[in-house]
Design a protein around this motif. Structure first.
Motif, short mmCIF file in Angstrom:
data_model
loop_
_atom_site.label_atom_id
_atom_site.label_comp_id
_atom_site.label_asym_id
_atom_site.label_seq_id
_atom_site.Cartn_x
_atom_site.Cartn_y
_atom_site.Cartn_z
N ILE A 91 0.87 -1.16 0.00
CA ILE A 91 0.00 0.00 0.00
C ILE A 91 0.91 1.22 0.00
O ILE A 91 1.90 1.25 0.73
N VAL A 93 0.65 5.64 -0.45
CA VAL A 93 -0.15 6.86 -0.61
C VAL A 93 0.82 8.04 -0.67
O VAL A 93 1.75 8.12 0.13
N GLY A 99 -3.32 9.84 5.99
CA GLY A 99 -4.14 10.05 7.18
C GLY A 99 -5.41 9.22 7.08
O GLY A 99 -6.34 9.59 6.36
N GLY A 100 -5.41 8.07 7.75
CA GLY A 100 -6.60 7.22 7.78
C GLY A 100 -6.73 6.29 6.59
O GLY A 100 -7.70 5.53 6.50
N ARG A 103 -5.81 2.46 7.25
CA ARG A 103 -6.92 1.90 8.03
C ARG A 103 -8.12 1.62 7.11
O ARG A 103 -8.75 0.56 7.19
C1 LIG Z 1 1.73 3.28 4.84
C2 LIG Z 1 0.84 4.45 4.42
C3 LIG Z 1 -0.04 4.02 3.25
C4 LIG Z 1 -0.05 4.79 5.62
O1 LIG Z 1 -1.01 5.74 5.22
P1 LIG Z 1 -1.81 6.60 6.29
O2 LIG Z 1 -2.99 7.21 5.63
O3 LIG Z 1 -0.85 7.52 6.97
O4 LIG Z 1 -2.24 5.45 7.34
P2 LIG Z 1 -3.27 5.58 8.58
O5 LIG Z 1 -3.43 7.01 8.98
O6 LIG Z 1 -4.51 4.83 8.23
O7 LIG Z 1 -2.45 4.83 9.70
C5 LIG Z 1 -2.94 3.70 10.35
C6 LIG Z 1 -2.80 3.86 11.85
O8 LIG Z 1 -1.42 3.79 12.20
C7 LIG Z 1 -1.05 4.95 12.95
N1 LIG Z 1 0.34 5.26 12.61
C8 LIG Z 1 0.81 5.85 11.51
N2 LIG Z 1 2.15 5.93 11.58
C9 LIG Z 1 2.51 5.36 12.75
C10 LIG Z 1 3.76 5.11 13.39
N3 LIG Z 1 4.92 5.49 12.84
N4 LIG Z 1 3.75 4.50 14.58
C11 LIG Z 1 2.60 4.12 15.16
N5 LIG Z 1 1.39 4.31 14.60
C12 LIG Z 1 1.35 4.92 13.41
C13 LIG Z 1 -2.04 6.02 12.50
O9 LIG Z 1 -2.17 7.02 13.49
C14 LIG Z 1 -3.30 5.19 12.37
O10 LIG Z 1 -3.88 4.92 13.61
P3 LIG Z 1 -5.31 5.56 14.00
O11 LIG Z 1 -6.23 5.28 12.85
O12 LIG Z 1 -5.70 4.82 15.22
O13 LIG Z 1 -5.03 7.02 14.20
C15 LIG Z 1 1.68 5.68 4.02
O14 LIG Z 1 2.39 6.13 5.15
C16 LIG Z 1 2.68 5.38 2.92
O15 LIG Z 1 2.33 5.38 1.74
N6 LIG Z 1 3.96 5.12 3.28
C17 LIG Z 1 5.01 4.78 2.30
C18 LIG Z 1 4.83 3.37 1.76
C19 LIG Z 1 4.82 2.32 2.86
O16 LIG Z 1 5.55 2.38 3.82
N7 LIG Z 1 3.93 1.32 2.67
C20 LIG Z 1 3.79 0.22 3.60
C21 LIG Z 1 4.74 -0.85 3.25
S1 LIG Z 1 4.60 -2.23 4.38
#
Ligand SMILES: CC(C)(COP(=O)(O)OP(=O)(O)OC[C@H]1O[C@@H](n2cnc3c(N)ncnc32)[C@H](O)[C@@H]1OP(=O)(O)O)[C@@H](O)C(=O)NCCC(=O)NCCS
Length: 171
Positions: A91, A93, A99-100, A103
């Motif tokens: 995944i 973004v 943000g969210g 999830r």
């Molecule tokens: C991974 C990714 C898609 C997450 O997107 P996002 O919209 O920020 O994700 P979410 O906000 O839904 O995060 C999920 C939960 O984790 C939490 N979270 C995010 N980063 C965190 C961290 N470093 N440590 C602990 N919790 C974390 C969020 O607060 C959220 O919890 P909540 O819904 O209870 O507030 C985005 O950061 C991304 O594209 N990263 C680069 C690619 C990557 O790393 N992909 C995953 C490969 S395994």
């Protein structure tokens, strides 16, 4: 601008998906045809983050076997007949849209798993995302030597993680 939302990926989204993959994962490159194979084999698991006419992210998942991870940049060829998990391949973004969204994508994949009577979601955490996945209910799973060997292609710190779907939610 339309509120960003996950929708099913279409073949025409491949260019945008590949561009985002190349930008977010420069150290874990995968050929567009490897990504498109997943879209062809299991379109239900492949979503894009639509923001009006633009694509700002993608999520790719497919049925697979626990304790097995497909090597990066490799073709699946076919899906297993007796899959026991949905495997989230990736995944990503774009930074301004986060943000969210992880999830929300996982919630969609949970719905798919329930509909397929699959009770586990699996993934490989990279880039120190373990805490984020734990927040979403995934736990690190013990990896045998064969799995550890496969994980090495995902970079240092790659962690195999599983999320069981609670029985009360399986409906
Ligand atoms: C991974 C990714 C898609 C997450 O997107 P996002 O919209 O920020 O994700 P979410 O906000 O839904 O995060 C999920 C939960 O984790 C939490 N979270 C995010 N980063 C965190 C961290 N470093 N440590 C602990 N919790 C974390 C969020 O607060 C959220 O919890 P909540 O819904 O209870 O507030 C985005 O950061 C991304 O594209 N990263 C680069 C690619 C990557 O790393 N992909 C995953 C490969 S395994």
């Amino acid at each position: 601008m339309t509120e960003p939302h996950w929708r099913h990926a279409r073949a025409g989204d491949l260019v945008a998906i590949s561009a985002i993959a190349a930008r977010i994962h420069p150290e874990l490159p995968e050929r567009p045809e490897v990504l498109s194979e997943k879209m062809r084999l299991y379109p239900d698991g492949c979503r894009v983050l639509a923001t009006g006419d633009e694509i700002a992210g993608y999520g790719l998942a497919h049925p697979w076997m626990q304790q097995h991870v497909p090597p990066l940049d490799s073709f699946l060829i076919r899906l297993p007949e007796a899959a026991d998990c949905l495997y989230v391949h990736d995944i990503a973004v774009l930074p301004g849209f986060r943000g969210g969204l992880a999830r929300a994508y996982v919630a969609e994949i949970e719905g798919l798993a329930r509909a397929s009577e699959i009770t586990t979601i699996a993934l490989v955490s990279v880039y120190g995302t373990r805490a984020m996945w734990q927040r979403l209910g995934f736990q690190p799973a013990a990896a045998d030597a064969a799995l550890r060997d496969k994980l090495s292609s995902y970079g240092a710190g790659a962690t195999y993680m599983l999320r069981a779907i609670p029985p009360r939610d399986r409906r």
